[in-house]
Design an enzyme around this catalytic site. Structure first.
Site, PDB file in Angstrom:
ATOM      1  N   HIS A 101       0.880  -1.171   0.000  1.00 19.08           N
ATOM      2  CA  HIS A 101       0.000   0.000   0.000  1.00 19.08           C
ATOM      3  C   HIS A 101       0.918   1.223   0.000  1.00 19.08           C
ATOM      4  O   HIS A 101       2.010   1.175   0.571  1.00 19.08           O
ATOM      5  CB  HIS A 101      -0.835   0.118   1.274  1.00 19.08           C
ATOM      6  CG  HIS A 101      -1.747  -1.032   1.573  1.00 19.08           C
ATOM      7  ND1 HIS A 101      -1.337  -2.174   2.206  1.00 19.08           N
ATOM      8  CD2 HIS A 101      -3.079  -1.184   1.361  1.00 19.08           C
ATOM      9  CE1 HIS A 101      -2.364  -2.987   2.360  1.00 19.08           C
ATOM     10  NE2 HIS A 101      -3.440  -2.424   1.854  1.00 19.08           N
ATOM     11  N   ASP A 104       2.297   1.998   3.389  1.00 16.38           N
ATOM     12  CA  ASP A 104       3.234   1.049   4.033  1.00 16.38           C
ATOM     13  C   ASP A 104       4.656   1.455   3.718  1.00 16.38           C
ATOM     14  O   ASP A 104       5.535   1.383   4.557  1.00 16.38           O
ATOM     15  CB  ASP A 104       3.140  -0.383   3.472  1.00 16.38           C
ATOM     16  CG  ASP A 104       1.757  -0.935   3.372  1.00 16.38           C
ATOM     17  OD1 ASP A 104       0.940  -0.574   4.218  1.00 16.38           O
ATOM     18  OD2 ASP A 104       1.520  -1.732   2.446  1.00 16.38           O
ATOM     19  N   HIS A 271     -10.670 -14.243   3.976  1.00 13.56           N
ATOM     20  CA  HIS A 271     -11.865 -13.464   3.621  1.00 13.56           C
ATOM     21  C   HIS A 271     -12.981 -14.411   3.183  1.00 13.56           C
ATOM     22  O   HIS A 271     -14.154 -14.186   3.492  1.00 13.56           O
ATOM     23  CB  HIS A 271     -11.560 -12.479   2.497  1.00 13.56           C
ATOM     24  CG  HIS A 271     -10.566 -11.424   2.878  1.00 13.56           C
ATOM     25  ND1 HIS A 271     -10.150 -10.456   2.002  1.00 13.56           N
ATOM     26  CD2 HIS A 271      -9.898 -11.190   4.035  1.00 13.56           C
ATOM     27  CE1 HIS A 271      -9.279  -9.653   2.607  1.00 13.56           C
ATOM     28  NE2 HIS A 271      -9.102 -10.088   3.838  1.00 13.56           N
ATOM     29  N   ASP A 296      -4.520 -13.898  -2.332  1.00 15.93           N
ATOM     30  CA  ASP A 296      -3.845 -13.535  -1.092  1.00 15.93           C
ATOM     31  C   ASP A 296      -3.841 -14.799  -0.252  1.00 15.93           C
ATOM     32  O   ASP A 296      -4.891 -15.254   0.241  1.00 15.93           O
ATOM     33  CB  ASP A 296      -4.574 -12.379  -0.387  1.00 15.93           C
ATOM     34  CG  ASP A 296      -4.054 -11.020  -0.837  1.00 15.93           C
ATOM     35  OD1 ASP A 296      -3.268 -10.987  -1.805  1.00 15.93           O
ATOM     36  OD2 ASP A 296      -4.421 -10.000  -0.222  1.00 15.93           O
ATOM     37  N   ASP A 309      -5.223 -13.808   9.553  1.00 16.05           N
ATOM     38  CA  ASP A 309      -4.121 -13.674   8.571  1.00 16.05           C
ATOM     39  C   ASP A 309      -2.917 -14.545   8.904  1.00 16.05           C
ATOM     40  O   ASP A 309      -1.779 -14.062   8.946  1.00 16.05           O
ATOM     41  CB  ASP A 309      -3.661 -12.207   8.483  1.00 16.05           C
ATOM     42  CG  ASP A 309      -4.594 -11.352   7.636  1.00 16.05           C
ATOM     43  OD1 ASP A 309      -5.349 -11.909   6.828  1.00 16.05           O
ATOM     44  OD2 ASP A 309      -4.553 -10.115   7.790  1.00 16.05           O
TER      45      ASP A 309
HETATM   46  C1  XUL Z   1      -7.217  -6.739   4.558  1.00 20.09           C
HETATM   47  C2  XUL Z   1      -6.502  -7.110   3.330  1.00 20.09           C
HETATM   48  C3  XUL Z   1      -5.745  -6.012   2.660  1.00 20.09           C
HETATM   49  C4  XUL Z   1      -5.696  -6.109   1.178  1.00 20.09           C
HETATM   50  C5  XUL Z   1      -5.008  -4.948   0.506  1.00 20.09           C
HETATM   51  O1  XUL Z   1      -7.941  -7.759   5.136  1.00 20.09           O
HETATM   52  O2  XUL Z   1      -6.505  -8.234   2.926  1.00 20.09           O
HETATM   53  O3  XUL Z   1      -4.476  -5.970   3.202  1.00 20.09           O
HETATM   54  O4  XUL Z   1      -5.060  -7.270   0.763  1.00 20.09           O
HETATM   55  O5  XUL Z   1      -5.544  -3.738   0.857  1.00 20.09           O
HETATM   56 CO    CO Z   2      -5.554  -9.221   1.346  1.00 19.55          CO
END
Ligand code: XUL
Ligand code: CO
Length: 437
Positions: A101, A104, A271, A296, A309
């Protein structure tokens, strides 16, 4: 520059059965699987936010992370130094990509101009480090959820000024992603949702989100950025409800607003589970619309209801994900991005290596398992056979839209009762998959 990880050298593949903690047991980057190297298949990526900015705090306690290279400031010079540390880490790990980001990599200034200047100063170092190491940017994104200005959301805020600021921030983030040769750009709407419907005009907010994305598409064309736009679904957290709640909701939104041709999805395991789905489900939904762009890679905890996470260490999950990726013909611009953080108790720098090695070995193993299942062919054969009534006769006519209800009634009268149902063999199939684990 002094090394940040003096006791760690380039992580090597040491083979299955190796007892070396800092070595790969399954990820052998040059090994061929279905005609491509593991490195080409997996396209591993390190996330800047967790790995280099994560303090390992939780909602009950402050950060525990020990990061000897940090000087305690949020300055531009610290950000530049940190960028060099990040590339030393990725070089030693052997990951070909990273993701970030805007906030970051560089600190937020007192105003937009100052923030943009800080970002440029760090991007200079990122560019130089990319050149030095050959490590590339998988995707960039803008943080539109941390600053208080986005308390009501960014593009879906009730306050038009927040939309304006967010647009300016995304414009800049897209420019630097383009400059760094990023292969994609992600939109994750952390606060693009609501906490209560009593204060929310849902329709108006969704219209604004679509307008925002259309402007991004226009600007992408304007600057000649060829990277893939990605939407990352998540149902909640920090909001009670996020508009991009799951793959199906995202696809419906993109279709409704004429955006589907410009976007693919970046799916994240934790997610998916927060949405009450499996990652396998989310992938199937995205693949069915030719819209799976990137993943991800992480996992949640079955006993905790939030986005933990964690690094993916579940081999079954690794195999499911890689079966999906192989089925769709592999990643093009996407990759396996570790949106994962080490646990609060794993506070030492070396734990960052352990986390990534665990994730990379899990996915490498998943890839080998998936390829073996495909080579074996029984699973595919079963699926083909299960739908064989659609390959000829009345099934084929229906699929080709050659018949309607009238013809089907005539057919049913002649056919009599449905007698040809066969077992779904779920337990046999689950055990068949287990043969390969
Ligand atoms: C948050 C998430 C973020 C996105 C990018 O849950 O996954 O970090 O991957 O904004
Ligand atoms: Co993410």
């Amino acid at each position: 520059m002094a090394t940040a990880f003096p006791k760690v050298s380039r992580i090597q593949y040491d083979g299955v059965g190796s007892k070396k903690p800092l070595a790969f047991k399954h990820y052998n980057e040059a090994e061929l699987v279905e005609g491509k190297t593991m490195k080409e298949h997996l396209r591993f990526s390190v996330t800047y936010w967790h790995t280099f900015r994560g303090q390992l705090a939780d909602m009950f306690g402050m950060g525990t992370a020990v990061r000897p290279w940090e000087d305690g400031t949020n300055s531009v010079s610290m950000a530049q130094k940190r960028a060099r540390v990040a590339f030393e880490f990725m070089e030693k790990l052997g990951t070909p990509y990273y993701a970030f980001h805007d906030r970051d990599v560089a600190p937020e200034g007192r105003n937009l101009k100052e923030s943009n200047r800080a970002l440029d100063a760090v991007v200079k170092v990122l560019k130089e480090q990319q050149k030095r190491t050959g490590i590339k940017l998988l995707w960039g994104t803008a943080c539109l959820f941390a600053h208080p200005r986005y308390m009501h959301g960014a593009s879906t805020s009730c306050n038009a000024d927040a939309f304006v600021y967010a647009a300016a921030q995304v414009k800049k983030a897209m420019e630097v992603t383009h400059e760094l040769g990023g292969e994609g750009y992600v939109f994750w709407g952390g606060r693009e949702g609501y906490s209560t419907l009593w204060n929310t005009n849902l329709k108006r907010e969704m219209d604004h989100l679509a307008a925002f994305l259309h402007m991004a598409v226009d600007y992408k064309k304007k600057i000649g950025f060829k990277g893939q736009f990605l939407i990352e679904p998540k149902p909640k957290e920090p909001t009670k409800h996020q508009y991009d709640s799951d793959a199906a909701a995202c696809l419906n939104f993109l279709r409704e607003y004429g955006l589907l041709e410009h976007f693919k999805l970046n799916l994240e395991t934790n997610h998916a589970t927060l949405a009450g789905h499996t990652m396998q489900h989310e992938m199937e939904v995205a693949i069915a619309s030719n819209a799976l762009g990137s993943i991800d890679a992480n996992m949640g905890d079955t006993l905790l209801g939030w986005d933990t996470d964690q690094f993916p260490t579940d081999i079954y999950l690794g195999a499911q994900v890689m079966l999906g990726i192989l089925k769709m013909g592999g990643f093009t611009t996407g990759g396996t991005n570790f949106d994962a953080k080490v646990r609060r108790e794993s506070f030492e720098p070396v734990d960052l290596f352990h986390g990534h090695i665990a994730g990379m070995d899990t996915f490498a193993r998943g890839l080998k398992i998936a390829a073996a299942i495909r080579k074996d062919g029984r699973l595919e054969e079963f699926l083909k056979e299960r739908y064989s009534s659609w390959d000829s006769g009345i099934g084929e006519k229906i699929e080709k839209r050659k018949v309607g209800f009238k013809e089907l009634e005539e057919h049913a009268l002649k056919m009599g009762e449905v007698r040809t149902n066969r077992s779904g063999r779920q337990e046999w199939l689950e055990n068949l998959v287990n043969e390969f684990l």
